[in-house]
Design a protein around this motif. Structure first.
Motif, PDB file in Angstrom:
ATOM      1  N   SER A 109      -4.984   2.470   8.670  1.00  0.00           N
ATOM      2  CA  SER A 109      -6.430   2.620   8.188  1.00  0.00           C
ATOM      3  C   SER A 109      -6.504   3.646   7.350  1.00  0.00           C
ATOM      4  CB  SER A 109      -7.477   2.800   9.215  1.00  0.00           C
ATOM      5  OG  SER A 109      -8.602   3.045   9.158  1.00  0.00           O
ATOM      6  N   ALA A 110      -7.298   3.574   6.118  1.00  0.00           N
ATOM      7  CA  ALA A 110      -7.393   4.627   5.254  1.00  0.00           C
ATOM      8  C   ALA A 110      -8.411   5.646   5.747  1.00  0.00           C
ATOM      9  CB  ALA A 110      -8.046   3.935   3.936  1.00  0.00           C
ATOM     10  N   LEU A 111      -9.294   5.361   6.698  1.00  0.00           N
ATOM     11  CA  LEU A 111     -10.059   6.002   7.089  1.00  0.00           C
ATOM     12  C   LEU A 111      -9.528   7.302   7.939  1.00  0.00           C
ATOM     13  CD1 LEU A 111     -12.837   3.674   8.627  1.00  0.00           C
ATOM     14  CD2 LEU A 111     -12.896   5.128   6.424  1.00  0.00           C
ATOM     15  N   GLY A 112      -8.328   6.968   8.153  1.00  0.00           N
ATOM     16  CA  GLY A 112      -7.722   8.300   9.126  1.00  0.00           C
ATOM     17  C   GLY A 112      -6.812   9.458   8.048  1.00  0.00           C
ATOM     18  N   TYR A 113      -7.146   9.088   6.934  1.00  0.00           N
ATOM     19  CA  TYR A 113      -6.413  10.238   5.981  1.00  0.00           C
ATOM     20  C   TYR A 113      -7.438  10.980   5.192  1.00  0.00           C
ATOM     21  CZ  TYR A 113      -2.281   7.374   6.853  1.00  0.00           C
ATOM     22  OH  TYR A 113      -1.492   6.679   7.613  1.00  0.00           O
ATOM     23  N   ASP A 114      -7.035  12.256   5.004  1.00  0.00           N
ATOM     24  CA  ASP A 114      -8.031  13.225   4.538  1.00  0.00           C
ATOM     25  C   ASP A 114      -7.641  13.573   3.054  1.00  0.00           C
ATOM     26  OD1 ASP A 114      -6.700  14.591   7.629  1.00  0.00           O
ATOM     27  OD2 ASP A 114      -9.018  14.338   7.095  1.00  0.00           O
ATOM     28  N   TYR A 115      -6.654  13.322   2.466  1.00  0.00           N
ATOM     29  CA  TYR A 115      -6.262  13.568   1.168  1.00  0.00           C
ATOM     30  C   TYR A 115      -5.545  12.425   0.538  1.00  0.00           C
ATOM     31  CZ  TYR A 115      -6.783  18.172   2.965  1.00  0.00           C
ATOM     32  OH  TYR A 115      -7.182  19.558   4.078  1.00  0.00           O
ATOM     33  N   TRP A 116      -5.906  12.160  -0.685  1.00  0.00           N
ATOM     34  CA  TRP A 116      -5.313  11.150  -1.478  1.00  0.00           C
ATOM     35  C   TRP A 116      -4.853  11.599  -2.835  1.00  0.00           C
ATOM     36  CZ3 TRP A 116      -5.078   6.298   0.268  1.00  0.00           C
ATOM     37  CH2 TRP A 116      -5.740   5.922   1.536  1.00  0.00           C
ATOM     38  N   GLY A 117      -3.552  10.953  -3.188  1.00  0.00           N
ATOM     39  CA  GLY A 117      -3.026  11.275  -4.355  1.00  0.00           C
ATOM     40  C   GLY A 117      -3.819  10.516  -5.449  1.00  0.00           C
ATOM     41  N   GLN A 118      -3.477  10.836  -6.841  1.00  0.00           N
ATOM     42  CA  GLN A 118      -4.095   9.992  -7.829  1.00  0.00           C
ATOM     43  C   GLN A 118      -3.734   8.520  -8.068  1.00  0.00           C
ATOM     44  OE1 GLN A 118      -1.632  11.526  -8.167  1.00  0.00           O
ATOM     45  NE2 GLN A 118      -0.209  10.874 -10.192  1.00  0.00           N
ATOM     46  N   GLY A 119      -2.665   8.128  -7.569  1.00  0.00           N
ATOM     47  CA  GLY A 119      -2.288   6.791  -7.665  1.00  0.00           C
ATOM     48  C   GLY A 119      -1.223   6.643  -8.893  1.00  0.00           C
ATOM     49  N   THR A 120      -0.341   5.861  -8.650  1.00  0.00           N
ATOM     50  CA  THR A 120       0.657   5.467  -9.599  1.00  0.00           C
ATOM     51  C   THR A 120       0.944   3.943  -9.675  1.00  0.00           C
ATOM     52  OG1 THR A 120       2.899   6.062 -10.408  1.00  0.00           O
ATOM     53  CG2 THR A 120       2.807   5.795  -8.158  1.00  0.00           C
ATOM     54  N   LEU A 121       0.939   3.473 -10.989  1.00  0.00           N
ATOM     55  CA  LEU A 121       0.947   2.130 -11.301  1.00  0.00           C
ATOM     56  C   LEU A 121       2.132   1.477 -11.126  1.00  0.00           C
ATOM     57  CD1 LEU A 121      -0.529  -0.650 -11.902  1.00  0.00           C
ATOM     58  CD2 LEU A 121      -0.088  -0.009 -14.496  1.00  0.00           C
ATOM     59  N   VAL A 122       2.545   0.297 -10.216  1.00  0.00           N
ATOM     60  CA  VAL A 122       3.854  -0.369 -10.161  1.00  0.00           C
ATOM     61  C   VAL A 122       3.554  -1.913 -10.671  1.00  0.00           C
ATOM     62  CG1 VAL A 122       5.588  -1.293  -8.664  1.00  0.00           C
ATOM     63  CG2 VAL A 122       4.724   1.020  -8.350  1.00  0.00           C
ATOM     64  N   THR A 123       4.193  -2.061 -11.791  1.00  0.00           N
ATOM     65  CA  THR A 123       4.217  -3.563 -12.098  1.00  0.00           C
ATOM     66  C   THR A 123       5.283  -4.283 -12.190  1.00  0.00           C
ATOM     67  OG1 THR A 123       2.517  -2.722 -13.820  1.00  0.00           O
ATOM     68  CG2 THR A 123       3.451  -5.008 -14.267  1.00  0.00           C
ATOM     69  N   VAL A 124       5.381  -5.374 -11.322  1.00  0.00           N
ATOM     70  CA  VAL A 124       6.484  -6.296 -11.189  1.00  0.00           C
ATOM     71  C   VAL A 124       6.593  -7.405 -12.070  1.00  0.00           C
ATOM     72  CG1 VAL A 124       8.056  -7.399  -9.308  1.00  0.00           C
ATOM     73  CG2 VAL A 124       6.806  -5.286  -8.816  1.00  0.00           C
ATOM     74  N   SER A 125       7.278  -7.712 -12.751  1.00  0.00           N
ATOM     75  CA  SER A 125       7.368  -9.018 -13.647  1.00  0.00           C
ATOM     76  C   SER A 125       8.101  -9.921 -13.011  1.00  0.00           C
ATOM     77  CB  SER A 125       7.768  -8.719 -15.192  1.00  0.00           C
ATOM     78  OG  SER A 125       9.157  -8.140 -15.035  1.00  0.00           O
ATOM     79  N   SER A 126       7.856 -11.342 -13.241  1.00  0.00           N
ATOM     80  CA  SER A 126       8.454 -12.455 -12.723  1.00  0.00           C
ATOM     81  C   SER A 126       9.559 -12.813 -13.827  1.00  0.00           C
ATOM     82  CB  SER A 126       7.486 -13.409 -12.527  1.00  0.00           C
ATOM     83  OG  SER A 126       6.713 -13.758 -13.791  1.00  0.00           O
TER      84      SER A 126
END
Length: 126
Positions: A109-126
């Motif tokens: 559950s995301a509600l259990g976490y206090d701190y978050w990073g900024q996110g990094t994009l992963v793109t998987v091409s077919s």
């Protein structure tokens, strides 16, 4: 507090590793998680590792992803193998500083976490 890195473009079947560096002197006591959010979808749990080193995975990534941590480097990793186009998302790392997710078992559950990073994009091409 959290800095995620390692995202990019990869072909289906390929591998990619993400890192998340944390600041602070008590990282070893944190429970850490990875979540992802695909375009048009909500944020979903990917993997977690608690302060004891126990790991947990979403069924969709079990057997393909591996979460680990290096407390000396204040860093948590996720190694992603056999990537699929449906793994395409922005990946976020998260920290639970009080081990709530450990004691409640709610690591998914995301509600259990206090701190978050900024996110990094992963793109998987077919």
């Amino acid at each position: 507090q959290l800095q995620a890195s390692g995202g990019g473009l990869v072909q289906a079947g390929g591998s990619l590793g993400l890192s998340c560096a944390a600041s602070g002197r008590t990282f070893s006591s944190y429970c850490m998680g990875w979540f992802r959010q695909a375009p048009g979808k909500g944020r979903e749990f990917v993997a977690a590792i608690n302060w004891r080193g126990s790991t947990f995975y979403a069924d969709s990534v079990k057997g393909r992803f591996t979460i680990s941590r290096d407390n000396a480097k204040n860093t948590v990793y996720v190694q992603m193998n056999s990537l699929k186009p449906e793994d395409t998302a922005v990946y976020y790392c998260a920290a639970d500083k009080d081990a709530r997710t450990y004691y409640s078992g709610s690591y998914y559950s995301a509600l259990g976490y206090d701190y978050w990073g900024q996110g990094t994009l992963v793109t998987v091409s077919s």
